[in-house]
Write a protein that holds these residues in place. Sequence first.
Motif, short mmCIF file in Angstrom:
data_model
loop_
_atom_site.label_atom_id
_atom_site.label_comp_id
_atom_site.label_asym_id
_atom_site.label_seq_id
_atom_site.Cartn_x
_atom_site.Cartn_y
_atom_site.Cartn_z
N MET A 96 46.73 89.51 20.87
CA MET A 96 47.32 90.83 20.67
C MET A 96 48.68 90.72 19.96
N ALA A 97 49.40 89.63 20.21
CA ALA A 97 50.73 89.45 19.61
C ALA A 97 50.65 88.97 18.16
N GLY A 98 49.48 88.52 17.75
CA GLY A 98 49.35 88.06 16.37
C GLY A 98 49.42 86.55 16.20
N VAL A 99 49.33 85.80 17.31
CA VAL A 99 49.29 84.34 17.21
C VAL A 99 48.00 83.95 16.50
N SER A 100 48.04 82.92 15.67
CA SER A 100 46.90 82.55 14.83
C SER A 100 45.69 82.14 15.66
N ASP A 101 44.50 82.41 15.09
CA ASP A 101 43.25 82.02 15.76
C ASP A 101 43.18 80.51 15.94
N GLU A 102 43.70 79.76 14.99
CA GLU A 102 43.67 78.30 15.08
C GLU A 102 44.47 77.82 16.30
N THR A 103 45.62 78.41 16.52
CA THR A 103 46.45 78.03 17.66
C THR A 103 45.75 78.37 18.97
N ILE A 104 45.19 79.57 19.05
CA ILE A 104 44.49 80.00 20.28
C ILE A 104 43.28 79.11 20.55
N GLN A 105 42.55 78.77 19.50
CA GLN A 105 41.37 77.92 19.66
C GLN A 105 41.75 76.52 20.16
N SER A 106 42.92 76.05 19.78
CA SER A 106 43.36 74.73 20.24
C SER A 106 43.54 74.72 21.75
N TYR A 107 44.01 75.84 22.33
CA TYR A 107 44.12 75.93 23.79
C TYR A 107 42.73 75.94 24.43
N ILE A 108 41.81 76.72 23.84
CA ILE A 108 40.45 76.80 24.39
C ILE A 108 39.78 75.43 24.38
N GLY B 69 50.44 85.50 32.99
CA GLY B 69 49.94 84.32 33.71
C GLY B 69 49.21 84.64 35.00
N TYR B 70 49.28 85.88 35.49
CA TYR B 70 48.69 86.24 36.77
C TYR B 70 47.17 86.08 36.76
N TYR B 71 46.54 86.42 35.63
CA TYR B 71 45.08 86.36 35.55
C TYR B 71 44.57 85.09 34.88
N GLY B 72 45.44 84.13 34.63
CA GLY B 72 44.99 82.86 34.08
C GLY B 72 44.97 82.85 32.56
N GLY B 73 44.35 81.77 32.03
CA GLY B 73 44.29 81.55 30.59
C GLY B 73 45.11 80.36 30.15
N TRP B 74 45.74 79.67 31.09
CA TRP B 74 46.64 78.55 30.76
C TRP B 74 46.26 77.28 31.52
N ASN B 75 45.01 77.24 32.01
CA ASN B 75 44.42 76.04 32.59
C ASN B 75 45.21 75.50 33.79
N ASN C 154 36.59 79.84 34.29
CA ASN C 154 36.81 81.28 34.35
C ASN C 154 36.85 81.84 32.93
N VAL C 155 36.36 83.06 32.76
CA VAL C 155 36.27 83.66 31.43
C VAL C 155 37.65 83.74 30.75
N THR C 156 38.73 83.89 31.50
CA THR C 156 40.06 83.99 30.89
C THR C 156 40.50 82.67 30.27
N GLU C 157 39.86 81.55 30.65
CA GLU C 157 40.23 80.25 30.11
C GLU C 157 39.57 79.96 28.77
N THR C 158 38.53 80.68 28.45
CA THR C 158 37.80 80.42 27.19
C THR C 158 37.56 81.67 26.36
N GLY C 159 37.62 82.84 26.97
CA GLY C 159 37.28 84.07 26.27
C GLY C 159 38.49 84.87 25.83
N ILE C 160 38.29 85.66 24.77
CA ILE C 160 39.34 86.54 24.25
C ILE C 160 38.79 87.96 24.24
N ARG C 161 39.53 88.87 24.81
CA ARG C 161 39.09 90.25 24.92
C ARG C 161 39.03 90.92 23.54
N ASP C 162 38.08 91.86 23.40
CA ASP C 162 38.05 92.67 22.18
C ASP C 162 39.22 93.65 22.22
#
Length: 323
Positions: free
Chosen positions: A175-187, A228-234, A200-208
């Motif tokens: 949502m902030a505009g961080v590049s897809d490449e950077t986000i994919q590196s976390y996934i 960070g409350y709902y995860g996404g940072w392993n 968990n879906v928040t660790e691999t999925g990105i909301r529409d």
Amino acid sequence: MSKIRKKKIKKTNILLGFICILLAVLLGFILVTSYKSEQKESRHLSEIADDQQSGIEDYEAVKERAKELEEISSEEAEDTEDIKSKNTKDTKDTKDTEKTDTADTEDADKTEDTKDKTTAASGIVCWGDDLINGEESNTYSYMTVLQKLLTDNGYNMTVINKTLQGGGTLSMMKMAGVSDETIQSYITKHQQAANGAQLNVTETGIRDLTEEQTTRNDMDCIPVIFMGYYGGWNHDPAELADQQEQILNTFQNKDQFIVVGTRPMDGSVTSEALDQVLSQKWGEHYISLADVTAQPSSTYEAQQAMAEAILQKLQELDYISKN
């Protein structure tokens, strides 16, 4: 001899005589002229000789004067060297003083620039999750409370809502505009660490996201990051700090911000472990929700306490001023 012949001889003699007279006059004229020229040249040569003699005498006088001046200069040079040495020391001291004054002036200018940047901020924007669902968020969320506190205390600052209800940090970066490449590196990193285990879906999925959600109208605001409350940072506080920085880097003024930390909903990381990493990363910009309230973060009391803590931090960091 005939009379006619005698007359011719007489005329011839007269003509020759006349020619001789003319030649004598011409010769006399040449001699006089030559004599005058020689006299003139003699006078000229005499004048030149006199001038040369005078020049020699003048040169000798100048040479003697130069020698006297050289002796005087040698005597004065020693005095001049002493004065120069003293002046050099004085100049150095003066430059050191000026350097100190300049440094003080630059520091004052930097402080003034910081104040200008604070004044230039168009508002305060909250990123992350407000932790209250439904209509209650319009009345009790920390953003609503913060806006009221700012207004009641005389601060003309608008609070913008860029929270993502129930969303993970990967979706927030998108949502902030961080590049897809950077986000994919976390996934990819999360999947490798899971080693085939279910994530968990928040660790691999990105909301529409809608166009309204991804449109940025807050890049000149002061960001308050609550994520960070709902995860996404392993479950890695260092990675959470890195993701927070990815969002902060999208703002114009990267020196003014606040980060609020609370333990994740699933309890995989304690408040103590989270605060240790994030407080070290963000220093004076960090607020630990565990230090602010003992209530669960989704309660009205916790939202009120969070808003009050954010206002206090904005004041401490001199980010806001009353008009």
